[in-house]
Scaffold this active site. Sequence first.
Site, PDB file in Angstrom:
ATOM      1  N   ARG A  31       0.773   2.055 -15.574  1.00 37.42           N
ATOM      2  CA  ARG A  31       0.186   1.229 -16.639  1.00 37.42           C
ATOM      3  C   ARG A  31       1.052   1.220 -17.901  1.00 37.42           C
ATOM      4  NH1 ARG A  31      -5.418  -0.113 -16.611  1.00 37.42           N
ATOM      5  NH2 ARG A  31      -5.919  -0.595 -14.465  1.00 37.42           N
ATOM      6  N   ARG A  35      -2.602  -2.850 -22.737  1.00 36.82           N
ATOM      7  CA  ARG A  35      -3.242  -3.092 -24.043  1.00 36.82           C
ATOM      8  C   ARG A  35      -2.738  -2.246 -25.192  1.00 36.82           C
ATOM      9  NH1 ARG A  35      -9.063  -2.865 -21.384  1.00 36.82           N
ATOM     10  NH2 ARG A  35      -7.788  -1.394 -20.252  1.00 36.82           N
ATOM     11  N   ARG A  44      -1.152 -11.820 -23.366  1.00 36.48           N
ATOM     12  CA  ARG A  44      -2.396 -11.960 -22.610  1.00 36.48           C
ATOM     13  C   ARG A  44      -3.251 -13.091 -23.165  1.00 36.48           C
ATOM     14  NH1 ARG A  44      -7.457 -11.134 -21.071  1.00 36.48           N
ATOM     15  NH2 ARG A  44      -8.176  -9.387 -19.800  1.00 36.48           N
ATOM     16  N   ASP A  81      -2.182  -6.799 -10.329  1.00 38.15           N
ATOM     17  CA  ASP A  81      -3.328  -5.891 -10.207  1.00 38.15           C
ATOM     18  C   ASP A  81      -3.667  -5.676  -8.742  1.00 38.15           C
ATOM     19  OD1 ASP A  81      -5.460  -4.612 -12.154  1.00 38.15           O
ATOM     20  OD2 ASP A  81      -6.486  -5.195 -10.320  1.00 38.15           O
ATOM     21  N   TYR A 159     -13.762  -1.327  -4.278  1.00 41.80           N
ATOM     22  CA  TYR A 159     -14.094  -2.400  -5.234  1.00 41.80           C
ATOM     23  C   TYR A 159     -14.764  -3.577  -4.526  1.00 41.80           C
ATOM     24  CZ  TYR A 159     -11.509   0.038  -8.845  1.00 41.80           C
ATOM     25  OH  TYR A 159     -11.113   0.966  -9.764  1.00 41.80           O
TER      26      TYR A 159
HETATM   27  O1  CP3 Z   1       1.163  -0.133 -14.206  1.00 43.29           O
HETATM   28  C1  CP3 Z   1       1.435  -1.241 -14.710  1.00 43.29           C
HETATM   29  O2  CP3 Z   1       1.782  -1.385 -15.896  1.00 43.29           O
HETATM   30  C2  CP3 Z   1       1.438  -2.449 -13.794  1.00 43.29           C
HETATM   31  C3  CP3 Z   1       0.235  -3.231 -13.740  1.00 43.29           C
HETATM   32  C4  CP3 Z   1      -1.050  -2.657 -13.175  1.00 43.29           C
HETATM   33  C5  CP3 Z   1      -2.341  -3.069 -13.645  1.00 43.29           C
HETATM   34  N1  CP3 Z   1      -3.283  -2.527 -12.849  1.00 43.29           N
HETATM   35  C6  CP3 Z   1      -2.565  -3.973 -14.790  1.00 43.29           C
HETATM   36  C7  CP3 Z   1      -3.894  -4.001 -15.430  1.00 43.29           C
HETATM   37  C8  CP3 Z   1      -1.275  -1.779 -12.116  1.00 43.29           C
HETATM   38  C9  CP3 Z   1      -0.266  -1.000 -11.287  1.00 43.29           C
HETATM   39  C10 CP3 Z   1      -2.689  -1.725 -11.916  1.00 43.29           C
HETATM   40  C11 CP3 Z   1      -3.296  -0.942 -10.837  1.00 43.29           C
HETATM   41  C12 CP3 Z   1      -4.761  -0.868 -10.756  1.00 43.29           C
HETATM   42  N2  CP3 Z   1      -5.666  -1.840 -11.056  1.00 43.29           N
HETATM   43  C13 CP3 Z   1      -5.447   0.255 -10.245  1.00 43.29           C
HETATM   44  C14 CP3 Z   1      -4.817   1.511  -9.691  1.00 43.29           C
HETATM   45  C15 CP3 Z   1      -4.392   2.450 -10.754  1.00 43.29           C
HETATM   46  C16 CP3 Z   1      -5.521   3.133 -11.469  1.00 43.29           C
HETATM   47  O3  CP3 Z   1      -5.655   2.869 -12.685  1.00 43.29           O
HETATM   48  O4  CP3 Z   1      -6.227   3.919 -10.851  1.00 43.29           O
HETATM   49  C17 CP3 Z   1      -6.828  -0.040 -10.304  1.00 43.29           C
HETATM   50  C18 CP3 Z   1      -7.956   0.868  -9.875  1.00 43.29           C
HETATM   51  C19 CP3 Z   1      -6.953  -1.375 -10.798  1.00 43.29           C
HETATM   52  C20 CP3 Z   1      -8.199  -2.162 -10.964  1.00 43.29           C
HETATM   53  C21 CP3 Z   1      -8.431  -2.492 -12.385  1.00 43.29           C
HETATM   54  N3  CP3 Z   1      -7.661  -3.393 -13.100  1.00 43.29           N
HETATM   55  C22 CP3 Z   1      -9.435  -2.006 -13.219  1.00 43.29           C
HETATM   56  C23 CP3 Z   1     -10.500  -0.989 -12.815  1.00 43.29           C
HETATM   57  C24 CP3 Z   1      -9.285  -2.632 -14.456  1.00 43.29           C
HETATM   58  C25 CP3 Z   1     -10.221  -2.531 -15.630  1.00 43.29           C
HETATM   59  C26 CP3 Z   1     -10.036  -1.289 -16.402  1.00 43.29           C
HETATM   60  C27 CP3 Z   1      -9.045  -1.513 -17.485  1.00 43.29           C
HETATM   61  O5  CP3 Z   1      -8.185  -0.641 -17.676  1.00 43.29           O
HETATM   62  O6  CP3 Z   1      -9.156  -2.541 -18.148  1.00 43.29           O
HETATM   63  C28 CP3 Z   1      -8.124  -3.461 -14.387  1.00 43.29           C
HETATM   64  C29 CP3 Z   1      -7.564  -4.311 -15.458  1.00 43.29           C
HETATM   65  C30 CP3 Z   1      -6.108  -4.164 -15.751  1.00 43.29           C
HETATM   66  N4  CP3 Z   1      -5.123  -4.052 -14.818  1.00 43.29           N
HETATM   67  C31 CP3 Z   1      -5.516  -4.205 -17.041  1.00 43.29           C
HETATM   68  C32 CP3 Z   1      -4.131  -4.108 -16.849  1.00 43.29           C
HETATM   69  C33 CP3 Z   1      -3.052  -4.149 -17.893  1.00 43.29           C
HETATM   70  C34 CP3 Z   1      -6.251  -4.398 -18.345  1.00 43.29           C
HETATM   71  C35 CP3 Z   1      -6.667  -5.810 -18.442  1.00 43.29           C
HETATM   72  C36 CP3 Z   1      -6.783  -6.296 -19.866  1.00 43.29           C
HETATM   73  O7  CP3 Z   1      -5.781  -6.780 -20.417  1.00 43.29           O
HETATM   74  O8  CP3 Z   1      -7.899  -6.251 -20.402  1.00 43.29           O
END
Ligand code: CP3
Length: 355
Positions: A31, A35, A44, A81, A159
């Site tokens: 990540r 944000r 975004r 994602d 999910y």
């Molecule tokens: O790592 C990186 O920078 C690359 C991009 C990336 C995202 N999600 C972008 C994202 C990666 C590798 C993921 C993986 C991901 N997504 C996982 C596995 C890793 C982990 O955290 O356990 C999971 C479970 C998800 C599913 C997911 N996506 C959730 C549960 C959420 C909401 C929670 C949150 O943090 O907002 C997301 C959204 C998400 N994925 C965001 C980003 C940058 C935030 C979205 C926003 O801009 O509001």
Amino acid sequence: MPDPIPLIQAKSLIRALHGEVHASPAFWFMRQAGRYLPEYRQTRAKAKDFISLCLDPELASEITLQPVRRFAMDGAILFADILLVPHALGQPVAFKEGEGPVLTPIADAAAIDNLKAAAGDALGRLQPVAETVRRVAADLPLDTALLGFAGAPWTVATYMVEGGTSRDFRLVKSFAYRDPRGFAGLIELLTEATIAYLSAQITAGAEAVQLFDSWAGILSETGFERWVIEPTRKIAAALKQRFPTVPVIGFPRGAGLLYERYAVETGVDVVSLDTAVPPGFARDRLQTRLAVQGNLDPVLLIVGGAALEVAVKELRSVLGHGPFVFNLGHGVLPQTPPENVAALARLLAEPLAAS
Ligand code: CP3
């Protein structure tokens, strides 16, 4: 088939993933785009929603490069994602502000059959991701490697069945216990889709891939064998057959004692450690067999200062003498001050004192 690239010419992160030991570790952060960066929030805002953002190659490639421009990590992780796969299989996925992902839940084997019918077109719907990979690969600094990724089948299935994040995983576990054959149908569908999706990322220019199994840690040993080890083994074997030199990183978050079986039985090249894995255990039981990645507590990146420095030093003193990629134990948190990430990058550039 082309000759594999001699390792001596490969990028630092790729060499480290193949097991080379470095005085200052290669690093990237889960990540690392997101944000906590003002430029991410700005980009975004240009997309209508989060899925559209992930499927817009211009915006997604820009976001992938943002942290690398600031902090010069050794790896850029594709901005996408794990829930794009259910989206591509035809399951509606939405991201609601402050709520996380919301999916229309899969309740039974009949719903899985509907997804299977749509699976043929899934890769086509993910073409924009391959285009993002091509764009980033063309724009990266010379020694920065591009990492592709996907969610592991078990985590993506949680999910899909729960309809979002869960506290107790009651629905997905009940499904797996009550109708293991039906649930196996979902895991097999995701396994095949993941192989195709990661193959497309590698063909487009991803130099290593990570499988995120964020909810691996909630299963019993039997469940872990069937729903985590087995599909991961299939994915790693299929990728190895097609792309023998591309490292596969596995992240079975929360696996605890089962980390060892995961490392031995799945065929991944590297295991990514969550924050709770004791570094001494990782050194003695895992690093003797494969490279490890991890596992600084992401909260230390919010705190910064002396607490961060001490923890980084400790971690490097235990894992830095063997094959090691520095990372966090989970993703960068939105509250992280970017200057702490810069401070961590500076700390990691200092060579490890011999001891
Ligand atoms: O790592 C990186 O920078 C690359 C991009 C990336 C995202 N999600 C972008 C994202 C990666 C590798 C993921 C993986 C991901 N997504 C996982 C596995 C890793 C982990 O955290 O356990 C999971 C479970 C998800 C599913 C997911 N996506 C959730 C549960 C959420 C909401 C929670 C949150 O943090 O907002 C997301 C959204 C998400 N994925 C965001 C980003 C940058 C935030 C979205 C926003 O801009 O509001």
